[in-house]
Design a protein around this motif. Structure first.
Motif, PDB file in Angstrom:
ATOM      1  N   GLU A  48       0.813  -1.218   0.000  1.00  0.00           N
ATOM      2  CA  GLU A  48       0.000   0.000   0.000  1.00  0.00           C
ATOM      3  C   GLU A  48       0.848   1.271   0.000  1.00  0.00           C
ATOM      4  O   GLU A  48       0.497   2.262  -0.634  1.00  0.00           O
ATOM      5  N   GLU A  49       1.972   1.234   0.706  1.00  0.00           N
ATOM      6  CA  GLU A  49       2.757   2.451   0.895  1.00  0.00           C
ATOM      7  C   GLU A  49       3.810   2.671  -0.198  1.00  0.00           C
ATOM      8  O   GLU A  49       4.129   3.817  -0.527  1.00  0.00           O
ATOM      9  N   VAL A  50       4.311   1.577  -0.777  1.00  0.00           N
ATOM     10  CA  VAL A  50       5.438   1.702  -1.707  1.00  0.00           C
ATOM     11  C   VAL A  50       5.144   1.124  -3.086  1.00  0.00           C
ATOM     12  O   VAL A  50       5.258   1.825  -4.104  1.00  0.00           O
ATOM     13  N   ILE A  51       4.772  -0.155  -3.134  1.00  0.00           N
ATOM     14  CA  ILE A  51       4.712  -0.841  -4.427  1.00  0.00           C
ATOM     15  C   ILE A  51       3.607  -0.301  -5.326  1.00  0.00           C
ATOM     16  O   ILE A  51       3.862   0.083  -6.477  1.00  0.00           O
ATOM     17  N   CYS A  52       2.383  -0.260  -4.825  1.00  0.00           N
ATOM     18  CA  CYS A  52       1.267   0.214  -5.663  1.00  0.00           C
ATOM     19  C   CYS A  52       1.442   1.664  -6.118  1.00  0.00           C
ATOM     20  O   CYS A  52       1.233   1.958  -7.304  1.00  0.00           O
ATOM     21  N   PRO A  53       1.820   2.585  -5.227  1.00  0.00           N
ATOM     22  CA  PRO A  53       2.039   3.960  -5.699  1.00  0.00           C
ATOM     23  C   PRO A  53       3.099   4.060  -6.794  1.00  0.00           C
ATOM     24  O   PRO A  53       2.951   4.828  -7.739  1.00  0.00           O
ATOM     25  N   ALA A  54       4.173   3.271  -6.679  1.00  0.00           N
ATOM     26  CA  ALA A  54       5.224   3.307  -7.699  1.00  0.00           C
ATOM     27  C   ALA A  54       4.718   2.755  -9.023  1.00  0.00           C
ATOM     28  O   ALA A  54       5.003   3.316 -10.095  1.00  0.00           O
ATOM     29  N   LEU A  55       3.965   1.670  -8.977  1.00  0.00           N
ATOM     30  CA  LEU A  55       3.430   1.084 -10.210  1.00  0.00           C
ATOM     31  C   LEU A  55       2.440   2.037 -10.879  1.00  0.00           C
ATOM     32  O   LEU A  55       2.395   2.146 -12.109  1.00  0.00           O
ATOM     33  N   GLU A  56       1.670   2.737 -10.074  1.00  0.00           N
ATOM     34  CA  GLU A  56       0.713   3.702 -10.618  1.00  0.00           C
ATOM     35  C   GLU A  56       1.410   4.856 -11.329  1.00  0.00           C
ATOM     36  O   GLU A  56       0.855   5.468 -12.245  1.00  0.00           O
ATOM     37  N   LYS A  57       2.643   5.138 -10.927  1.00  0.00           N
ATOM     38  CA  LYS A  57       3.432   6.183 -11.580  1.00  0.00           C
ATOM     39  C   LYS A  57       4.171   5.663 -12.816  1.00  0.00           C
ATOM     40  O   LYS A  57       4.901   6.421 -13.456  1.00  0.00           O
ATOM     41  N   GLY A  58       4.003   4.385 -13.118  1.00  0.00           N
ATOM     42  CA  GLY A  58       4.668   3.811 -14.289  1.00  0.00           C
ATOM     43  C   GLY A  58       6.097   3.379 -14.055  1.00  0.00           C
ATOM     44  O   GLY A  58       6.854   3.184 -15.003  1.00  0.00           O
ATOM     45  N   MET A  59       6.474   3.200 -12.803  1.00  0.00           N
ATOM     46  CA  MET A  59       7.839   2.801 -12.476  1.00  0.00           C
ATOM     47  C   MET A  59       8.000   1.292 -12.536  1.00  0.00           C
ATOM     48  O   MET A  59       7.022   0.549 -12.478  1.00  0.00           O
ATOM     49  N   ILE A  60       9.259   0.845 -12.656  1.00  0.00           N
ATOM     50  CA  ILE A  60       9.592  -0.561 -12.470  1.00  0.00           C
ATOM     51  C   ILE A  60       9.897  -0.753 -10.983  1.00  0.00           C
ATOM     52  O   ILE A  60      10.688  -0.009 -10.407  1.00  0.00           O
ATOM     53  N   VAL A  61       9.250  -1.732 -10.371  1.00  0.00           N
ATOM     54  CA  VAL A  61       9.509  -2.054  -8.968  1.00  0.00           C
ATOM     55  C   VAL A  61      10.284  -3.362  -8.910  1.00  0.00           C
ATOM     56  O   VAL A  61       9.840  -4.384  -9.431  1.00  0.00           O
ATOM     57  N   LEU A  62      11.463  -3.316  -8.281  1.00  0.00           N
ATOM     58  CA  LEU A  62      12.275  -4.513  -8.041  1.00  0.00           C
ATOM     59  C   LEU A  62      12.220  -4.817  -6.544  1.00  0.00           C
ATOM     60  O   LEU A  62      12.592  -3.976  -5.726  1.00  0.00           O
ATOM     61  N   SER A  63      11.761  -6.003  -6.198  1.00  0.00           N
ATOM     62  CA  SER A  63      11.656  -6.360  -4.783  1.00  0.00           C
ATOM     63  C   SER A  63      12.488  -7.593  -4.458  1.00  0.00           C
ATOM     64  O   SER A  63      12.390  -8.618  -5.138  1.00  0.00           O
ATOM     65  N   ASP A  64      13.298  -7.463  -3.430  1.00  0.00           N
ATOM     66  CA  ASP A  64      14.070  -8.574  -2.883  1.00  0.00           C
ATOM     67  C   ASP A  64      13.128  -9.370  -1.983  1.00  0.00           C
ATOM     68  O   ASP A  64      12.920  -9.016  -0.836  1.00  0.00           O
ATOM     69  N   ARG A  65      12.515 -10.412  -2.543  1.00  0.00           N
ATOM     70  CA  ARG A  65      11.492 -11.259  -1.944  1.00  0.00           C
ATOM     71  C   ARG A  65      10.107 -10.612  -2.045  1.00  0.00           C
ATOM     72  O   ARG A  65       9.969  -9.396  -2.126  1.00  0.00           O
ATOM     73  N   TYR A  66       9.096 -11.507  -2.024  1.00  0.00           N
ATOM     74  CA  TYR A  66       7.703 -11.067  -2.007  1.00  0.00           C
ATOM     75  C   TYR A  66       6.863 -12.263  -1.550  1.00  0.00           C
ATOM     76  O   TYR A  66       7.348 -13.115  -0.804  1.00  0.00           O
ATOM     77  N   ALA A  67       5.614 -12.333  -1.990  1.00  0.00           N
ATOM     78  CA  ALA A  67       4.668 -13.321  -1.484  1.00  0.00           C
ATOM     79  C   ALA A  67       5.118 -14.763  -1.701  1.00  0.00           C
ATOM     80  O   ALA A  67       4.801 -15.647  -0.893  1.00  0.00           O
ATOM     81  N   ASP A  68       5.841 -15.024  -2.780  1.00  0.00           N
ATOM     82  CA  ASP A  68       6.294 -16.391  -3.039  1.00  0.00           C
ATOM     83  C   ASP A  68       7.213 -16.910  -1.934  1.00  0.00           C
ATOM     84  O   ASP A  68       7.311 -18.125  -1.729  1.00  0.00           O
ATOM     85  N   SER A  69       7.880 -16.015  -1.225  1.00  0.00           N
ATOM     86  CA  SER A  69       8.717 -16.447  -0.100  1.00  0.00           C
ATOM     87  C   SER A  69       7.875 -17.127   0.970  1.00  0.00           C
ATOM     88  O   SER A  69       8.326 -18.094   1.604  1.00  0.00           O
ATOM     89  N   THR A  70       6.660 -16.628   1.189  1.00  0.00           N
ATOM     90  CA  THR A  70       5.775 -17.258   2.174  1.00  0.00           C
ATOM     91  C   THR A  70       5.385 -18.657   1.718  1.00  0.00           C
ATOM     92  O   THR A  70       5.339 -19.596   2.520  1.00  0.00           O
ATOM     93  N   LEU A  71       5.099 -18.814   0.429  1.00  0.00           N
ATOM     94  CA  LEU A  71       4.764 -20.152  -0.075  1.00  0.00           C
ATOM     95  C   LEU A  71       5.945 -21.105   0.092  1.00  0.00           C
ATOM     96  O   LEU A  71       5.777 -22.266   0.490  1.00  0.00           O
ATOM     97  N   ALA A  72       7.162 -20.618  -0.193  1.00  0.00           N
ATOM     98  CA  ALA A  72       8.346 -21.473  -0.099  1.00  0.00           C
ATOM     99  C   ALA A  72       8.716 -21.785   1.350  1.00  0.00           C
ATOM    100  O   ALA A  72       8.931 -22.953   1.707  1.00  0.00           O
ATOM    101  N   TYR A  73       8.788 -20.747   2.181  1.00  0.00           N
ATOM    102  CA  TYR A  73       9.278 -20.923   3.549  1.00  0.00           C
ATOM    103  C   TYR A  73       8.202 -21.464   4.495  1.00  0.00           C
ATOM    104  O   TYR A  73       8.435 -22.426   5.228  1.00  0.00           O
ATOM    105  N   GLN A  74       7.052 -20.822   4.509  1.00  0.00           N
ATOM    106  CA  GLN A  74       6.025 -21.247   5.449  1.00  0.00           C
ATOM    107  C   GLN A  74       5.161 -22.380   4.879  1.00  0.00           C
ATOM    108  O   GLN A  74       4.643 -23.195   5.628  1.00  0.00           O
ATOM    109  N   GLY A  75       5.027 -22.419   3.544  1.00  0.00           N
ATOM    110  CA  GLY A  75       4.276 -23.499   2.927  1.00  0.00           C
ATOM    111  C   GLY A  75       5.090 -24.772   2.838  1.00  0.00           C
ATOM    112  O   GLY A  75       4.848 -25.750   3.555  1.00  0.00           O
ATOM    113  N   TYR A  76       6.104 -24.769   1.977  1.00  0.00           N
ATOM    114  CA  TYR A  76       6.938 -25.958   1.819  1.00  0.00           C
ATOM    115  C   TYR A  76       7.841 -26.189   3.023  1.00  0.00           C
ATOM    116  O   TYR A  76       8.043 -27.336   3.441  1.00  0.00           O
TER     117      TYR A  76
END
Length: 205
Positions: free
Chosen positions: A76-104
């Motif tokens: 809400e604070e960083v990713i969506c506002p940046a995407l709305e401005k047409g920026m490229i957002v590079l994130s070191d980890r995201y939701a898939d980390s939860t699937l890998a670490y907490q899921g698997y």
């Protein structure tokens, strides 16, 4: 475009993300980088709790909810506002980390976790996920010898980290249109060149 870097501990994501961002800026793109957990004042406070070796008694359910709380604020604070401005957002980890670490890793139901992640992120998933693949032993040895802080998650048993790595391999196989795997056992500069090539090709599309 929303691009994430994923991989086991010691895969080199954190070392690769800034050079990749700088390369894209040199190509004329507007780029912002962030990390998980963290990226905002609130999320960084949650990060401290999650990483602290003082919290080794933390239950996996607590871990899941804290990661999701930090992620919700970041979206809400960083990713969506940046995407709305047409920026490229590079994130070191995201939701898939939860699937890998907490899921698997911890063995929690993947369908339930996906529902929880959709709530936490407002349904935002990456356009491209760069998976830096390295076996668990190599990754942990890198962490130990790299001089960085050894945290609560690093301290999980080797068997846990092996399940995480296998989870990543399965996730990448399930969505080949989003995931691209890079051999993170190669020299750092070789990995960086491969990341640049993949992202450049995707941007052209």
């Amino acid at each position: 475009m929303f691009i994430t870097l994923e991989g086991p501990d010691g895969s080199g994501k954190s070392s690769q993300i800034e050079p990749l961002a700088e390369y894209l800026r040199q190509q004329g793109f507007s780029v912002i980088t962030t990390r998980e957990p963290g990226g905002t004042s609130i999320s960084n406070q949650v990060r401290d709790v999650l990483k602290s070796m003082e919290n080794k008694s933390m239950h996996p359910r607590t871990e899941i909810l804290l990661f999701c709380a930090a992620r919700a604020q970041l979206v809400e604070e960083v990713i969506c506002p940046a995407l709305e401005k047409g920026m490229i957002v590079l994130s070191d980890r995201y939701a898939d980390s939860t699937l890998a670490y907490q899921g698997y890793g911890h063995g929690y139901d993947l369908d339930f976790l996906r529902s929880l992640l959709n709530f936490a992120t407002g349904g935002l998933w990456p356009d491209l996920t760069l998976y830096l693949d390295v076996d668990a032993e190599t990754g942990l040895n890198r962490r130990k010898s790299g001089g960085g802080e050894w945290n609560r998650l690093d301290d999980y048993a080797l068997a846990f980290h092996r399940r995480v790595r296998q989870g990543y391999v399965e996730l990448a196989a399930q969505q080949p249109q989003r995931w691209v795997t890079v051999d993170a056992g190669q020299p750092m500069q070789v990995v960086q060149q491969e990341l640049r090539r993949i992202v450049t090709q995707r941007l052209k599309k």
